[in-house]
Design a protein around this motif. Sequence first.
Motif, mmCIF file in Angstrom:
data_model
loop_
_atom_site.group_PDB
_atom_site.id
_atom_site.type_symbol
_atom_site.label_atom_id
_atom_site.label_comp_id
_atom_site.label_asym_id
_atom_site.label_seq_id
_atom_site.Cartn_x
_atom_site.Cartn_y
_atom_site.Cartn_z
ATOM 1 N N ALA A 24 -19.430 1.022 13.287
ATOM 2 C CA ALA A 24 -20.337 1.321 12.177
ATOM 3 C C ALA A 24 -21.784 1.349 12.656
ATOM 4 N N ARG A 25 -22.109 0.505 13.649
ATOM 5 C CA ARG A 25 -23.493 0.397 14.100
ATOM 6 C C ARG A 25 -23.718 1.084 15.439
ATOM 7 N N GLN A 26 -22.738 1.868 15.823
ATOM 8 C CA GLN A 26 -22.897 2.791 16.964
ATOM 9 C C GLN A 26 -23.340 2.106 18.243
ATOM 10 N N TRP A 27 -22.658 1.034 18.586
ATOM 11 C CA TRP A 27 -23.008 0.326 19.819
ATOM 12 C C TRP A 27 -22.842 1.183 21.076
ATOM 13 N N PRO A 28 -21.826 2.078 21.148
ATOM 14 C CA PRO A 28 -21.740 2.906 22.350
ATOM 15 C C PRO A 28 -22.992 3.757 22.551
ATOM 16 N N ALA A 29 -23.455 4.413 21.476
ATOM 17 C CA ALA A 29 -24.619 5.291 21.601
ATOM 18 C C ALA A 29 -25.907 4.501 21.778
ATOM 19 N N ARG A 30 -26.035 3.374 21.069
ATOM 20 C CA ARG A 30 -27.311 2.652 21.081
ATOM 21 C C ARG A 30 -27.461 1.724 22.270
ATOM 22 N N PHE A 31 -26.358 1.126 22.694
ATOM 23 C CA PHE A 31 -26.446 0.108 23.761
ATOM 24 C C PHE A 31 -25.535 0.406 24.943
ATOM 25 N N GLY A 32 -24.796 1.496 24.895
ATOM 26 C CA GLY A 32 -23.787 1.739 25.927
ATOM 27 C C GLY A 32 -22.739 0.647 25.947
ATOM 28 N N ALA A 33 -22.437 0.091 24.781
ATOM 29 C CA ALA A 33 -21.553 -1.077 24.709
ATOM 30 C C ALA A 33 -20.293 -0.764 23.916
ATOM 31 N N LYS A 34 -19.194 -1.344 24.372
ATOM 32 C CA LYS A 34 -17.956 -1.212 23.603
ATOM 33 C C LYS A 34 -17.067 -2.424 23.834
ATOM 34 N N VAL A 35 -16.155 -2.647 22.882
ATOM 35 C CA VAL A 35 -15.136 -3.687 23.063
ATOM 36 C C VAL A 35 -14.089 -3.105 24.010
ATOM 37 N N ALA A 36 -14.067 -3.626 25.231
ATOM 38 C CA ALA A 36 -13.239 -3.038 26.291
ATOM 39 C C ALA A 36 -11.830 -3.600 26.292
ATOM 40 N N ALA A 37 -11.669 -4.853 25.851
ATOM 41 C CA ALA A 37 -10.338 -5.470 25.887
ATOM 42 C C ALA A 37 -10.335 -6.713 25.019
ATOM 43 N N VAL A 38 -9.149 -7.064 24.550
ATOM 44 C CA VAL A 38 -8.919 -8.294 23.792
ATOM 45 C C VAL A 38 -7.786 -9.049 24.473
ATOM 46 N N PHE A 39 -8.037 -10.310 24.777
ATOM 47 C CA PHE A 39 -7.004 -11.148 25.396
ATOM 48 C C PHE A 39 -6.706 -12.347 24.508
#
Length: 194
Positions: A24-39
């Motif tokens: 919703a807050r566009q972290w990939p575009a704004r910060f180059g950030a994403k949830v890469a994995a969940v353990f």
Amino acid sequence: NKNIVILISGGGSNMAAIVQASRARQWPARFGAKVAAVFSNKATAQGLVWAAGEGIPTGVVDHRQFAQREAFDAALMAQIDVHSPALVVLAGFMRILTPGFVQHYQNRLINIHPSLLPAFTGLNTHQRAIDMGCRFAGATVHRVTSELDHGAILDQAVVPVLPGDTAEALAGRVLTQEHIIYPRAVERLLAAMP
Ligand code: GAR
């Protein structure tokens, strides 16, 4: 590229709130950030099902397969480090981590705890707050140090304790606030990263 790795043990509602905020807050575009994995340390954690359904890589490191905490933490670290995380986010992760783990992720490791720290570290926070006669309870996002539920506070939310409250009712009221403050704290950290 700022990878976020989230560790869960159960329902994973905070994990889901962070994933939803990332979109919703566009972290990939704004910060180059994403949830890469969940353990998870538990194969039965319901949050794993949700994460997998969202196309997020998931994994299980079962603590019962390890005789020593150090060995469990080393196995978990090996899985996490595949993703070179900028942030490791504990979201209802119910294992105590060793000093070696905490040091490895120094400045990258955060937790949410269902109390107004420094009050009520540890377990059973809601019942203890009710039993003490607290008028207010809440949740705290904090940096993780090798001392349990200590470390610098990044954000907090306060909720009232209502007359006749049960631990379940209070937990639900607190959890609703957790879903607001945890994504917000993660976003603030991302925004502050070079
Ligand atoms: C949350 O209330 C979180 O603060 C708490 O467990 C719940 C997990 O819910 N964490 C701890 O008690 C840590 N010691 P979730 O799996 O739905 O996010």
